[in-house]
Scaffold this motif. Structure first.
Motif, PDB file in Angstrom:
ATOM      1  N   LEU A 151       5.443 -42.270  29.779  1.00  0.00           N
ATOM      2  CA  LEU A 151       3.815 -41.487  29.780  1.00  0.00           C
ATOM      3  C   LEU A 151       2.706 -41.861  28.758  1.00  0.00           C
ATOM      4  N   ASP A 152       2.390 -41.647  29.551  1.00  0.00           N
ATOM      5  CA  ASP A 152       0.543 -42.522  28.396  1.00  0.00           C
ATOM      6  C   ASP A 152       0.386 -40.929  28.359  1.00  0.00           C
ATOM      7  N   ALA A 153      -0.499 -40.996  27.036  1.00  0.00           N
ATOM      8  CA  ALA A 153      -2.035 -39.875  26.714  1.00  0.00           C
ATOM      9  C   ALA A 153      -2.243 -40.293  26.117  1.00  0.00           C
ATOM     10  N   CYS A 154      -3.261 -41.032  26.554  1.00  0.00           N
ATOM     11  CA  CYS A 154      -4.718 -41.494  26.361  1.00  0.00           C
ATOM     12  C   CYS A 154      -5.237 -40.876  25.163  1.00  0.00           C
ATOM     13  N   GLY A 155      -5.715 -39.202  25.735  1.00  0.00           N
ATOM     14  CA  GLY A 155      -7.081 -39.316  24.854  1.00  0.00           C
ATOM     15  C   GLY A 155      -6.731 -37.585  25.717  1.00  0.00           C
TER      16      GLY A 155
ATOM     17  N   ASN B 275       4.067 -45.647  19.608  1.00  0.00           N
ATOM     18  CA  ASN B 275       2.223 -45.130  19.391  1.00  0.00           C
ATOM     19  C   ASN B 275       1.356 -45.724  20.360  1.00  0.00           C
ATOM     20  N   HIS B 276       0.556 -45.554  20.743  1.00  0.00           N
ATOM     21  CA  HIS B 276      -0.686 -45.836  21.646  1.00  0.00           C
ATOM     22  C   HIS B 276      -1.528 -46.259  21.452  1.00  0.00           C
ATOM     23  N   GLY B 277      -1.885 -45.482  19.794  1.00  0.00           N
ATOM     24  CA  GLY B 277      -2.899 -46.856  19.787  1.00  0.00           C
ATOM     25  C   GLY B 277      -3.400 -45.459  18.652  1.00  0.00           C
TER      26      GLY B 277
ATOM     27  N   ARG C  83      -6.951 -45.005  18.641  1.00  0.00           N
ATOM     28  CA  ARG C  83      -8.187 -44.655  19.301  1.00  0.00           C
ATOM     29  C   ARG C  83      -8.499 -44.676  21.117  1.00  0.00           C
ATOM     30  N   HIS C  84      -7.344 -46.049  21.156  1.00  0.00           N
ATOM     31  CA  HIS C  84      -6.991 -45.504  22.530  1.00  0.00           C
ATOM     32  C   HIS C  84      -8.456 -47.234  23.076  1.00  0.00           C
ATOM     33  N   ILE C  85      -7.846 -48.038  22.223  1.00  0.00           N
ATOM     34  CA  ILE C  85      -8.597 -49.505  21.869  1.00  0.00           C
ATOM     35  C   ILE C  85      -7.704 -50.177  22.544  1.00  0.00           C
TER      36      ILE C  85
ATOM     37  N   GLY D 219      -0.486 -50.915  24.036  1.00  0.00           N
ATOM     38  CA  GLY D 219      -2.007 -50.482  23.918  1.00  0.00           C
ATOM     39  C   GLY D 219      -2.321 -50.326  24.950  1.00  0.00           C
ATOM     40  N   ALA D 220      -3.781 -49.676  24.726  1.00  0.00           N
ATOM     41  CA  ALA D 220      -4.669 -48.697  26.415  1.00  0.00           C
ATOM     42  C   ALA D 220      -4.864 -49.840  27.038  1.00  0.00           C
ATOM     43  N   THR D 221      -4.379 -49.730  28.160  1.00  0.00           N
ATOM     44  CA  THR D 221      -4.595 -50.730  29.324  1.00  0.00           C
ATOM     45  C   THR D 221      -3.754 -51.665  29.558  1.00  0.00           C
TER      46      THR D 221
HETATM   47 ZN   LIG Z   1      -3.521 -44.711  27.828  1.00  0.00          ZN
END
Ligand SMILES: [Zn+2]
Length: 246
Positions: free
Chosen positions: A47-51, A99-101, A103-105, A150-152
């Protein structure tokens, strides 16, 4: 020449133009599978928690039904969701934070847009995104992350090589559960409930107002009812393509 033929030739020409433009800077969207186990089957929920915020419908369902999950968090999300982080940390048997980064870049080292989001754009910026995400997790306590997404979930091959050198495995997926959290509840539930032995499901836990979250819960409960076992990424032998895990 018939009108119809002319039209299809025109469409063909257009699609050839699109293909060659795409090849100019090919990105990859790696897949990830678990080694199939047989029996009732085994899947990994990621599960992603992007922001943004926390979908407590999903978080509560995971805790109540004892469903383990790997949560990919950004530095941005960690800062704004202390209560959810506390719940996850209180259940180390259920939640693995990765780790999803920072700043979600997107981890793409040339400048371009992916789903409307600007890429990191340089090797240094990719490194900064990965390292700041790991640093944010370290300062939130708990074990150091071993996986990066990574984001996307799209990458340039050179960025993949850089991230692997930093010591992270890269988390692709094999079932797109919620279509970026934009699908309806029914469609999301159907996609997740259709997961097979060895699948790695991706969905989002940061969009509490989206209908997709309700579908995530329904899909997971359907899988559990069928006797499917859930594991975290660290608990299973995995196979990623595009050089993401080997
Ligand atoms: Zn994301």
């Amino acid at each position: 020449m018939t009108d119809l033929l002319q039209k299809s030739l025109y469409a063909l020409a257009l699609s050839l133009v699109a293909v060659s433009a795409g090849n100019a800077a090919t990105l990859v969207e790696p897949t990830l599978h678990l080694k199939p186990q047989g029996g009732g089957g085994r899947v990994a929920l990621t599960l992603d928690a992007c922001g943004g915020k926390t979908d407590t419908r999903i978080l509560s369902a995971l805790v109540e039904n004892r469903i383990p999950a790997t949560i990919f968090v950004t530095g941005i999300w960690l800062k704004r969701n202390a209560a959810a982080v506390e719940i996850m940390r209180a259940h180390p048997d259920l939640f693995e934070l990765e780790n999803h980064g920072g700043r979600h870049i997107p981890a793409v080292d040339t400048p371009r847009k992916i789903y409307g989001i600007s890429s990191a754009g340089s090797p240094d910026a990719v490194l900064a995104e990965v390292e700041s995400g790991a640093a944010a997790l370290a300062s939130a306590g708990g074990p150091a992350p071993k996986w990066f997404r990574g984001a996307t979930a799209e990458y340039s091959p050179s960025a993949i090589a850089m991230i692997r050198k930093l010591g992270f495995k890269i988390a692709g997926f094999s079932v797109n559960g919620d279509g970026g959290s934009l699908l309806g509840a029914k469609q999301t539930a159907r996609r997740i409930a259709a997961a097979k032995d060895g699948d790695v499901i991706i969905a989002h836990i940061n969009q509490p107002t989206h209908a997709a979250g309700e579908g995530v819960v329904q899909g997971l409960l359907a899988l559990k009812q069928k006797g499917m076992t859930f594991v975290r990424l660290d608990d299973a032998e995995d196979m990623g393509n595009d050089g993401t895990t080997d």
